[in-house]
Scaffold this motif. Sequence first.
Motif, PDB file in Angstrom:
ATOM      1  N   ALA A  50       0.827  -1.211   0.000  1.00 59.60           N
ATOM      2  CA  ALA A  50       0.000   0.000   0.000  1.00 59.60           C
ATOM      3  C   ALA A  50       0.860   1.259   0.000  1.00 59.60           C
TER       4      ALA A  50
ATOM      5  N   THR B 125      -7.747  -6.707 -10.766  1.00 55.38           N
ATOM      6  CA  THR B 125      -8.202  -7.688  -9.789  1.00 55.38           C
ATOM      7  C   THR B 125      -8.567  -7.001  -8.471  1.00 55.38           C
ATOM      8  N   TYR B 126      -7.711  -6.100  -8.026  1.00 56.87           N
ATOM      9  CA  TYR B 126      -7.978  -5.343  -6.797  1.00 56.87           C
ATOM     10  C   TYR B 126      -9.248  -4.509  -6.944  1.00 56.87           C
ATOM     11  N   ARG B 127      -9.371  -3.813  -8.069  1.00 64.38           N
ATOM     12  CA  ARG B 127     -10.521  -2.929  -8.269  1.00 64.38           C
ATOM     13  C   ARG B 127     -11.820  -3.730  -8.295  1.00 64.38           C
TER      14      ARG B 127
ATOM     15  N   ALA C 271     -12.362  -6.653  -6.815  1.00 65.92           N
ATOM     16  CA  ALA C 271     -12.590  -7.156  -5.460  1.00 65.92           C
ATOM     17  C   ALA C 271     -13.118  -6.071  -4.530  1.00 65.92           C
ATOM     18  N   ASN C 272     -12.894  -4.817  -4.881  1.00 68.82           N
ATOM     19  CA  ASN C 272     -13.334  -3.700  -4.056  1.00 68.82           C
ATOM     20  C   ASN C 272     -14.469  -2.907  -4.690  1.00 68.82           C
ATOM     21  N   ASP C 273     -15.217  -3.584  -5.593  1.00 66.65           N
ATOM     22  CA  ASP C 273     -16.427  -3.039  -6.209  1.00 66.65           C
ATOM     23  C   ASP C 273     -16.223  -1.722  -6.960  1.00 66.65           C
ATOM     24  N   ASP C 274     -15.037  -1.537  -7.548  1.00 62.78           N
ATOM     25  CA  ASP C 274     -14.803  -0.350  -8.360  1.00 62.78           C
ATOM     26  C   ASP C 274     -15.496  -0.470  -9.703  1.00 62.78           C
TER      27      ASP C 274
ATOM     28  N   ARG D 261     -17.498  -3.922 -12.351  1.00 65.62           N
ATOM     29  CA  ARG D 261     -17.806  -5.346 -12.446  1.00 65.62           C
ATOM     30  C   ARG D 261     -17.296  -5.898 -13.764  1.00 65.62           C
TER      31      ARG D 261
END
Length: 164
Positions: free
Chosen positions: A29, A155-157, A159-162, A164
Motif C-alpha cells: 500500500a 483484480t484489486y478494483r 474485489a473492491n467493487d470499483d 464489475r
Amino acid sequence: MAPQFDPIEEAGRNWEANGWAQVDAMLAATSLTRVHQVMLARIDSALAQLDLNFSRFEVLALLSFSREGQLPMGKIGDRLQVHAASVTNTITRLESSGFVKRVPHPDDGRTTLARILDQGRQSASQGAAALADIEFGLTGLDTSEKNQLSATLATYRIANDDFR
C-alpha cells in the motif's frame, strides 16, 4: 534529491520489529501510494506546458472521444469516477483556458453540457503525445510488466467493487 536508501523498506523493518501485523500489505500500500505520487508529478509536469494537469487532460480526452464532442457534466463525473464539485471546478479551469464551453442541454433544461472547443481538441492531442513520450510516468517498466500491473490492479478494483 532521492534518499540513499528505500524509506519504505525501512518502514517495513520498523513495522516488523514492533510486531505490527500485515507488513506485506503495508509495504504494498505504501509503495503504491508513493508510486502514485511520483507518477502524477511526472504526468503533471509533462502536461504543464499545455496549461493542463491530469484531471483536466482526462476531461478533454473524454470529450474528444464522445460522438458529439460534448457530454452532460454528471456523465463526466460518472465516467471519470469523480465528485460533481470536482467536475465543476475542472470545467471552470478548462473554460478559462479556452478549451471547453458550457452549453445548455437541448432537451433537458436542468442539464448543462461541456463541449470541447478546437483548442481543447488540439491540447488533448498534444497532451496524449506528451504522456506517451513519458510512458504515462511508467518509465522503467517493460510492456509485460505494465500489462501485469494493469491486470493486478484490475483484480484489486473488482474485489473492491470499483467496477464489475
